[in-house]
Design a protein around this motif. Structure first.
Motif, PDB file in Angstrom:
ATOM      1  N   GLN A 166      33.757  28.442  -2.719  1.00  0.00           N
ATOM      2  CA  GLN A 166      34.733  29.085  -3.714  1.00  0.00           C
ATOM      3  C   GLN A 166      34.623  30.939  -3.645  1.00  0.00           C
ATOM      4  O   GLN A 166      35.425  31.287  -3.747  1.00  0.00           O
ATOM      5  CB  GLN A 166      34.451  28.950  -5.223  1.00  0.00           C
ATOM      6  CG  GLN A 166      34.784  27.315  -5.705  1.00  0.00           C
ATOM      7  CD  GLN A 166      34.246  26.953  -6.924  1.00  0.00           C
ATOM      8  OE1 GLN A 166      33.026  27.034  -7.266  1.00  0.00           O
ATOM      9  NE2 GLN A 166      35.164  26.807  -7.930  1.00  0.00           N
TER      10      GLN A 166
ATOM     11  N   VAL B 271      41.420  27.475  -4.604  1.00  0.00           N
ATOM     12  CA  VAL B 271      40.618  26.193  -4.654  1.00  0.00           C
ATOM     13  C   VAL B 271      40.787  25.209  -5.840  1.00  0.00           C
ATOM     14  O   VAL B 271      40.829  25.954  -6.791  1.00  0.00           O
ATOM     15  CB  VAL B 271      39.119  26.675  -4.298  1.00  0.00           C
ATOM     16  CG1 VAL B 271      38.311  25.463  -4.310  1.00  0.00           C
ATOM     17  CG2 VAL B 271      38.985  27.651  -3.404  1.00  0.00           C
ATOM     18  N   CYS B 272      40.923  24.240  -5.594  1.00  0.00           N
ATOM     19  CA  CYS B 272      41.317  23.120  -6.470  1.00  0.00           C
ATOM     20  C   CYS B 272      40.565  21.835  -6.400  1.00  0.00           C
ATOM     21  O   CYS B 272      40.754  21.197  -5.148  1.00  0.00           O
ATOM     22  CB  CYS B 272      42.994  22.624  -6.538  1.00  0.00           C
ATOM     23  SG  CYS B 272      43.374  21.700  -7.944  1.00  0.00           S
ATOM     24  N   ILE B 273      39.667  21.627  -7.248  1.00  0.00           N
ATOM     25  CA  ILE B 273      38.813  19.996  -7.153  1.00  0.00           C
ATOM     26  C   ILE B 273      39.864  19.145  -7.368  1.00  0.00           C
ATOM     27  O   ILE B 273      40.824  19.142  -8.481  1.00  0.00           O
ATOM     28  CB  ILE B 273      37.897  20.104  -8.177  1.00  0.00           C
ATOM     29  CG1 ILE B 273      36.762  21.250  -7.952  1.00  0.00           C
ATOM     30  CG2 ILE B 273      37.358  18.746  -8.043  1.00  0.00           C
ATOM     31  CD1 ILE B 273      35.755  21.156  -8.898  1.00  0.00           C
TER      32      ILE B 273
ATOM     33  N   PHE C 255      29.960  23.948  -2.608  1.00  0.00           N
ATOM     34  CA  PHE C 255      30.944  24.279  -3.169  1.00  0.00           C
ATOM     35  C   PHE C 255      31.305  25.522  -3.823  1.00  0.00           C
ATOM     36  O   PHE C 255      32.245  26.362  -3.953  1.00  0.00           O
ATOM     37  CB  PHE C 255      31.475  23.290  -4.193  1.00  0.00           C
ATOM     38  CG  PHE C 255      32.774  23.671  -4.810  1.00  0.00           C
ATOM     39  CD1 PHE C 255      33.900  23.221  -3.927  1.00  0.00           C
ATOM     40  CD2 PHE C 255      33.047  23.762  -6.065  1.00  0.00           C
ATOM     41  CE1 PHE C 255      35.047  23.518  -4.505  1.00  0.00           C
ATOM     42  CE2 PHE C 255      34.418  23.865  -6.752  1.00  0.00           C
ATOM     43  CZ  PHE C 255      35.384  23.853  -5.778  1.00  0.00           C
TER      44      PHE C 255
ATOM     45  N   TYR D   9      38.015  18.591  -2.446  1.00  0.00           N
ATOM     46  CA  TYR D   9      38.670  19.749  -2.806  1.00  0.00           C
ATOM     47  C   TYR D   9      39.799  20.231  -1.909  1.00  0.00           C
ATOM     48  O   TYR D   9      39.956  19.813  -0.758  1.00  0.00           O
ATOM     49  CB  TYR D   9      37.839  21.144  -3.374  1.00  0.00           C
ATOM     50  CG  TYR D   9      37.492  21.806  -1.789  1.00  0.00           C
ATOM     51  CD1 TYR D   9      38.207  22.573  -1.208  1.00  0.00           C
ATOM     52  CD2 TYR D   9      36.492  21.101  -1.148  1.00  0.00           C
ATOM     53  CE1 TYR D   9      37.873  23.309  -0.120  1.00  0.00           C
ATOM     54  CE2 TYR D   9      36.052  21.722   0.080  1.00  0.00           C
ATOM     55  CZ  TYR D   9      36.720  22.954   0.451  1.00  0.00           C
ATOM     56  OH  TYR D   9      36.545  23.317   1.638  1.00  0.00           O
TER      57      TYR D   9
ATOM     58  N   SER E 192      42.238  23.648  -0.747  1.00  0.00           N
ATOM     59  CA  SER E 192      42.293  25.243  -0.638  1.00  0.00           C
ATOM     60  C   SER E 192      43.184  25.949   0.317  1.00  0.00           C
ATOM     61  O   SER E 192      43.718  25.043   1.157  1.00  0.00           O
ATOM     62  CB  SER E 192      41.081  25.972  -0.635  1.00  0.00           C
ATOM     63  OG  SER E 192      40.463  25.976   0.828  1.00  0.00           O
TER      64      SER E 192
END
Length: 80
Positions: free
Chosen positions: A68, A76-78, A64, A8, A10
């Protein structure tokens, strides 16, 4: 036991940042991850985090979720 990898990115939300804050994050992460046998790598630069988490699916998911919900992270981006 099913092992997974989660990557991820962020944005670090804190307006004021010093290296002691990153040291606190690292220290707490090491402590939490040793308990659950989650491994990986954390990279920080230009107000962005990039992290790879590896371990048992439930523990990676729990880790995770904590990330978050951490107010220091935004966007936050996977990635994988």
């Amino acid at each position: 036991m099913k092992l997974v990898r989660l990557i991820y990115a962020s944005t670090f939300k804190e307006a004021e940042f010093d290296s002691s804050e990153l040291a606190k994050i690292n220290q707490k992460s090491v402590s939490n991850n040793q308990k659950t046998e989650v491994t990986g790598v954390l990279i920080f630069g230009n107000d962005y985090f990039l992290q790879c988490l590896e371990g048992e699916r439930d523990f990676v998911s729990q880790t995770f979720t904590r990330i978050q919900n951490d107010p220091r992270h935004s966007n936050v981006c996977i990635l994988g």
